[in-house]
Write an enzyme that holds these catalytic residues in place. Structure first.
Site, PDB file in Angstrom:
ATOM      1  N   CYS A 189       0.864  -1.183   0.000  1.00 26.13           N
ATOM      2  CA  CYS A 189       0.000   0.000   0.000  1.00 26.13           C
ATOM      3  C   CYS A 189       0.899   1.232   0.000  1.00 26.13           C
ATOM      4  CB  CYS A 189      -0.900  -0.005   1.227  1.00 26.13           C
ATOM      5  SG  CYS A 189      -1.871   1.515   1.420  1.00 26.13           S
ATOM      6  N   GLU A 230      25.825  10.273   6.161  1.00 28.01           N
ATOM      7  CA  GLU A 230      26.584   9.179   6.757  1.00 28.01           C
ATOM      8  C   GLU A 230      27.336   8.417   5.678  1.00 28.01           C
ATOM      9  OE1 GLU A 230      25.512   5.211   9.322  1.00 28.01           O
ATOM     10  OE2 GLU A 230      24.619   7.116   9.898  1.00 28.01           O
ATOM     11  N   LYS A 253      24.436  21.763 -13.605  1.00 29.98           N
ATOM     12  CA  LYS A 253      23.348  22.696 -13.880  1.00 29.98           C
ATOM     13  C   LYS A 253      22.401  22.785 -12.681  1.00 29.98           C
ATOM     14  CE  LYS A 253      20.383  19.219 -16.080  1.00 29.98           C
ATOM     15  NZ  LYS A 253      19.720  18.805 -17.330  1.00 29.98           N
ATOM     16  N   ARG A 312      14.631  12.755 -12.047  1.00 33.53           N
ATOM     17  CA  ARG A 312      13.661  13.836 -12.224  1.00 33.53           C
ATOM     18  C   ARG A 312      13.931  14.997 -11.260  1.00 33.53           C
ATOM     19  NH1 ARG A 312       8.074  10.535 -12.071  1.00 33.53           N
ATOM     20  NH2 ARG A 312       7.282  12.628 -11.657  1.00 33.53           N
ATOM     21  N   GLY A 313      15.031  14.940 -10.540  1.00 36.36           N
ATOM     22  CA  GLY A 313      15.400  16.035  -9.648  1.00 36.36           C
ATOM     23  C   GLY A 313      15.059  15.818  -8.195  1.00 36.36           C
TER      24      GLY A 313
END
EC number: 2.3.1.48
Length: 458
Positions: free
Chosen positions: A210, A350, A432, A326-327
């Site tokens: 879930c 760590e 970038k 995707r950042g």
């Protein structure tokens, strides 16, 4: 690797984040540039009645990977997949990261002379073509980057004796990845590593989870029934960040123990050196979600110790595979440093970092430092940079060294840059600006009261 006695839920390594534009698992980016892979050949049809070699545990065979290339692979284990009614073999591709270990059908192994000869002939042709190409030397730094990107596994000989011993022990315990894939939300995801799900859950080829409460189930029927009953539509805990459809929840491991334990078991499927999963109380978890009309869908998370004697601001960090590149990985990294700034401390993830973790952290640190160096006018020390960013001085020094922007002079490290050098680095896709950045205005958070007292005494 974290010490075995450490009270850590997720304290062994930082992994599972892929920087934008960086290859994901299984993608092959060569230092030499793209080339036809050795052993790429359509499997020939064995001669009628041609005998097959018997598959034996511990033996090495040629195995066809998902990208249709053939590689030497050691057979670790076998099983009967009751869910799909077939015999399968668990293989480790020799020289590759264990992330790429997988369960395969018998027909993906070269068990007849016809198939083995065809693969061998194709490999010899490839090596002949390669030998005719002009020799090109690569630097030590290029080799390191190549090995990180291509998931090249370090040999025990390349490790110090203590690390090698720990690695052998860890590998023996986590050698076989029984859970091969999971279904969570709208995604079916291939697992990368072993995870210690309890009892017979851990021996199932596939689990259903879930996406809201993270309960795991063995059967799709149970999963469908649960979806109709579950009242959760977001992580537990407190929402501390919301901008557009991006939301972050703070979850205390002491207050929401089952959820955090389930999260750790899920994360272990994609993290290799994560050793402790059930003692979650000393940790706080920060859950990144995408929000729509159905609810808040988990994207990734990071955890941190409530009290870190080593000054770590991240114990474990993960972006789930469907959301990688995707950042979101760099967003989680940036978020951890925003919390450190509010605590008026410096922090570091760590260690050890995974190969993907190293790439993402180094890329993030480089971008942050280059942005400051581009706009700053005047004298700036490494200590100044650390106070401005909450990045430790050691991490800053190692990052600037990789950018050739620091020199050791008269017993100390000195920043040595020119505007031209900074601009050249910022033009690189590697450094970038991240596609998703943290808007500090949208962060509703303050350090715990006991930490606020410590800060007021400084």
């Amino acid at each position: 690797m974290a010490a075995q006695g450490a009270t850590a839920a997720v304290a062994a390594t930082t992994s599972g984040i892929v920087g934008e534009g960086e290859p994901g698992p299984g993608e092959n980016t060569s230092v030499e540039g793209p080339a036809r892979s050795p052993g790429r050949v359509s499997p020939p049809t064995p001669a009628r009645g041609e005998p097959e070699v018997t598959v034996e545990i511990g033996e090495t065979y040629l195995c066809r990977r998902p990208d249709s290339t053939w590689h030497s692979a050691e057979v670790i284990q076998s099983r009967v997949n009751d869910q799909e009614g077939r015999e399968e073999f668990y293989v480790h591709y020799v020289g590759f990261n264990r992330r790429l270990d997988e369960w395969v059908d018998k027909n993906r192994l070269a068990l007849t002379k016809t198939v083995k000869d065809a693969v061998q002939k194709n490999s010899e042709k490839y090596l002949s073509e390669l030998a005719e190409q002009p020799e090109r030397k690569i630097t030590r730094n290029q080799k390191r980057k190549h090995d990180e990107i291509n998931h090249v596994q370090k040999t025990y000989a390349e490790m110090d004796p203590t690390t090698a011993a720990l690695e052998k022990e860890h590998e023996a315990i986590t050698k076989v990845k029984y859970v091969d894939k999971i279904h969570i939300g709208n995604y079916e995801i291939d697992a990368w590593y072993f995870s210690p799900f309890p009892e017979d859950y851990g021996k199932q080829p596939k689990l259903w989870l879930c996406e809201y409460c993270l309960k795991y189930m063995k059967f799709e029927k149970s999963y469908r029934f649960h979806l109709g009953q579950c009242q959760w539509r977001q992580p537990p805990g407190k929402e501390i960040y919301r901008k557009s459809n991006i939301s972050v929840y703070e979850v205390d491991g002491k207050d929401h123990k089952i959820y955090c334990q389930n999260l750790c078991l899920l994360a272990k499927l994609f993290l290799d050196h994560k050793t402790l999963y059930f003692d979650v109380e000393p940790f706080v978890f920060y859950i990144l979600t995408e929000v729509d009309r159905q609810g808040a869908h988990i994207v990734g998370y990071f955890s941190k110790e409530k009290e870190s004697p080593d000054g770590n601001n991240v114990a474990c960090i993960l972006t789930l595979p469907p959301y990688q590149r995707r950042g979101y990985g760099k967003f989680l990294i940036a978020f951890s440093y925003e919390l450190s700034k509010l605590e008026s401390t410096v922090g570091s993830p760590e260690k050890p970092l995974s190969d993907l973790g190293k790439l993402s952290y180094r890329s993030y640190w480089s971008w942050v430092l280059l942005e400051i160096l581009r706009d700053f006018r005047g004298t700036l020390s490494i200590k100044d940079l650390s106070q401005m960013t909450s990045i430790t001085q050691n991490d800053i020094i190692s990052t600037l060294q990789s950018l050739n922007m620091v020199k050791y002079w008269k017993g100390q490290h000195v920043i040595c840059v020119t505007p031209k050098l900074v601009e050249e680095h910022l033009k690189s896709a590697q450094y970038k600006k991240p596609p998703i950045t943290v808007d500090s205005v949208c962060l509703k958070w303050a350090p715990p009261k006991h930490k606020q007292v410590k800060l007021s005494k400084k």
